[in-house]
Every structure is written in structure tokens, then in C-alpha cells.
Design a protein around this motif. Structure first.
Motif, mmCIF file in Angstrom:
data_model
loop_
_atom_site.group_PDB
_atom_site.id
_atom_site.type_symbol
_atom_site.label_atom_id
_atom_site.label_comp_id
_atom_site.label_asym_id
_atom_site.label_seq_id
_atom_site.Cartn_x
_atom_site.Cartn_y
_atom_site.Cartn_z
ATOM 1 N N UNK A 248 29.119 59.753 34.070
ATOM 2 C CA UNK A 248 27.950 59.997 35.439
ATOM 3 C C UNK A 248 26.210 59.683 34.792
ATOM 4 N N UNK A 249 25.810 60.214 33.130
ATOM 5 C CA UNK A 249 25.057 59.692 33.573
ATOM 6 C C UNK A 249 24.547 58.142 32.250
ATOM 7 N N UNK A 250 25.377 57.879 31.952
ATOM 8 C CA UNK A 250 24.775 56.431 31.785
ATOM 9 C C UNK A 250 25.069 55.361 33.351
ATOM 10 N N UNK A 251 25.912 55.867 34.097
ATOM 11 C CA UNK A 251 25.897 55.075 35.448
ATOM 12 C C UNK A 251 24.645 55.004 35.970
ATOM 13 N N UNK A 252 23.833 56.597 36.010
ATOM 14 C CA UNK A 252 23.027 56.730 36.776
ATOM 15 C C UNK A 252 23.425 56.346 38.329
ATOM 16 N N UNK A 253 22.304 56.409 38.619
ATOM 17 C CA UNK A 253 22.144 56.251 40.460
ATOM 18 C C UNK A 253 22.623 57.509 41.253
ATOM 19 N N UNK A 254 23.252 57.541 41.753
ATOM 20 C CA UNK A 254 23.988 58.080 42.590
ATOM 21 C C UNK A 254 25.188 59.680 42.141
ATOM 22 N N UNK A 255 25.077 58.550 40.732
ATOM 23 C CA UNK A 255 26.354 59.721 39.739
ATOM 24 C C UNK A 255 25.243 60.625 38.898
ATOM 25 N N UNK A 256 23.676 61.107 38.825
ATOM 26 C CA UNK A 256 22.860 61.698 38.459
ATOM 27 C C UNK A 256 22.207 62.338 39.480
ATOM 28 N N UNK A 257 22.210 62.487 41.012
ATOM 29 C CA UNK A 257 22.073 62.927 41.790
ATOM 30 C C UNK A 257 22.004 64.608 41.999
ATOM 31 N N UNK A 258 20.903 64.679 41.535
ATOM 32 C CA UNK A 258 20.995 66.815 41.045
ATOM 33 C C UNK A 258 21.698 66.891 42.225
ATOM 34 N N UNK A 259 22.646 67.085 43.369
ATOM 35 C CA UNK A 259 23.494 68.354 44.017
ATOM 36 C C UNK A 259 24.861 67.877 42.875
ATOM 37 N N UNK A 260 25.318 66.324 42.889
ATOM 38 C CA UNK A 260 26.419 66.038 42.741
ATOM 39 C C UNK A 260 26.288 66.401 40.876
ATOM 40 N N UNK A 261 25.247 65.978 40.370
ATOM 41 C CA UNK A 261 25.241 66.358 38.897
ATOM 42 C C UNK A 261 25.603 67.773 38.666
ATOM 43 N N UNK A 262 24.790 68.607 39.270
ATOM 44 C CA UNK A 262 24.826 69.716 39.396
ATOM 45 C C UNK A 262 26.550 70.916 39.360
ATOM 46 N N UNK A 263 26.769 70.032 40.969
ATOM 47 C CA UNK A 263 28.157 70.593 41.649
ATOM 48 C C UNK A 263 29.670 70.089 40.010
ATOM 49 N N UNK A 264 29.922 69.281 39.023
ATOM 50 C CA UNK A 264 30.092 69.025 37.759
ATOM 51 C C UNK A 264 29.772 70.125 36.643
ATOM 52 N N UNK A 265 28.935 70.204 36.814
ATOM 53 C CA UNK A 265 28.799 71.220 35.213
ATOM 54 C C UNK A 265 28.846 72.758 35.974
ATOM 55 N N UNK A 266 28.841 72.715 37.226
ATOM 56 C CA UNK A 266 29.190 74.181 37.607
ATOM 57 C C UNK A 266 30.755 73.997 37.767
ATOM 58 N N UNK A 267 31.268 73.166 38.040
ATOM 59 C CA UNK A 267 32.866 73.251 38.592
ATOM 60 C C UNK A 267 32.826 73.332 36.438
ATOM 61 N N UNK A 268 32.256 72.265 35.442
ATOM 62 C CA UNK A 268 33.446 72.594 34.038
ATOM 63 C C UNK A 268 33.325 74.140 33.954
ATOM 64 N N UNK A 269 32.290 74.938 34.421
ATOM 65 C CA UNK A 269 31.832 76.008 33.806
ATOM 66 C C UNK A 269 32.645 76.994 34.593
ATOM 67 N N UNK A 270 32.768 77.006 35.752
ATOM 68 C CA UNK A 270 34.136 77.354 36.041
ATOM 69 C C UNK A 270 35.617 77.504 35.785
ATOM 70 N N UNK A 271 35.408 76.605 35.536
ATOM 71 C CA UNK A 271 37.102 76.340 35.133
ATOM 72 C C UNK A 271 37.193 76.443 33.418
ATOM 73 N N UNK A 272 36.104 76.835 33.238
ATOM 74 C CA UNK A 272 36.520 77.255 31.482
ATOM 75 C C UNK A 272 36.220 78.788 31.604
ATOM 76 N N UNK A 273 35.629 79.575 32.755
ATOM 77 C CA UNK A 273 35.530 80.715 33.105
ATOM 78 C C UNK A 273 36.937 81.465 33.067
ATOM 79 N N UNK A 274 37.419 80.518 34.085
ATOM 80 C CA UNK A 274 38.217 81.723 34.921
ATOM 81 C C UNK A 274 39.945 80.955 33.924
ATOM 82 N N UNK A 275 39.724 80.242 32.558
ATOM 83 C CA UNK A 275 40.941 79.855 32.383
ATOM 84 C C UNK A 275 40.757 80.985 31.079
ATOM 85 N N UNK A 276 39.588 81.962 30.526
ATOM 86 C CA UNK A 276 39.250 81.767 29.698
ATOM 87 C C UNK A 276 39.667 83.899 30.123
#
Length: 110
Positions: free
Chosen positions: A30-58
Motif C-alpha cells: 500500500x505505501x509504495x502503491x499510494x493513491x487509494x491504497x493509502x487513503x486514511x480510512x483504508x490504511x487505518x482499517x488494515x492496521x486495526x485488522x492486523x492489531x486485532x488479529x495479533x491480539x486475538x491470537x495472543x
């Protein structure tokens, strides 16, 4: 260490794969692609998804019944992330990992 059911082990694996996919795609795609890939809502959702997955596994690895609550929310966030990645396009691996994690987490939350 407590004995883990095969369903629990499967869900932990799905969560960790989704965590790796979302974080990796955000950083390396996403970061290298830019454009729609780094729109704040999308990018934040991806980071939130990563974090909740990590936390759920934990939480599942700890062995507490509270994992059911985490897994329920994780499934919702993963499904939202899959839809967002699908809409942005060129992110099929992330879509697949998010959907697989959502399905596994729904089973654990039941």
C-alpha cells in the motif's frame, strides 16, 4: 501449558496469517502503491485488522475464555478489511486472509 483444541489452534494460525498479511501489505504494497491504497480510512482499517488479529491470537494462546469476545470483534474487523481491500483492488491475498480469519473467528466466538 493448557491443552488446545484443533479449532483453537486453527484460529490462532488464521489470526497470525491475517496479521502478517495486513501488516505486510500495508507496509510493502500500500505505501509504495499510494493513491487509494493509502487513503486514511483504508490504511487505518488494515492496521486495526492486523492489531486485532495479533491480539486475538495472543488472548487465545493465554487460554482464557475471553477469547470469544475478541474473536467476535476480530471477525467483524476482518470482514470490513476484506471489503475495503477488495474495493481498493490488487489486494486479493489480503482479502483471502481476512475472510479466512473472519470465518475461523466466528466459529471460536460461538
Amino acid at each position: 501449558m493448557h491443552q488446545m483444541s484443533s479449532d483453537l489452534q486453527t484460529c490462532i494460525g488464521a489470526c497470525l496469517r491475517c496479521y502478517q498479511s495486513c501488516l505486510g501489505m500495508a507496509s510493502n504494497h500500500c505505501l509504495p502503491a499510494g493513491g487509494r491504497h493509502v487513503e486514511p480510512e483504508h490504511f487505518r482499517l488494515m492496521l486495526a485488522c492486523a492489531e486485532i488479529c495479533r491480539t486475538s491470537a495472543h488472548v487465545m494462546l493465554i487460554g482464557t475464555e475471553h477469547h470469544k469476545h475478541m474473536c467476535r470483534e476480530c471477525a467483524d474487523v476482518c470482514e470490513d478489511c476484506a471489503r475495503s481491500c477488495e474495493a481498493v483492488g490488487d489486494m486479493q491475498h489480503c482479502v483471502e486472509q481476512c475472510r479466512a480469519c473472519a470465518e475461523s473467528c466466528r466459529k471460536m466466538a460461538a
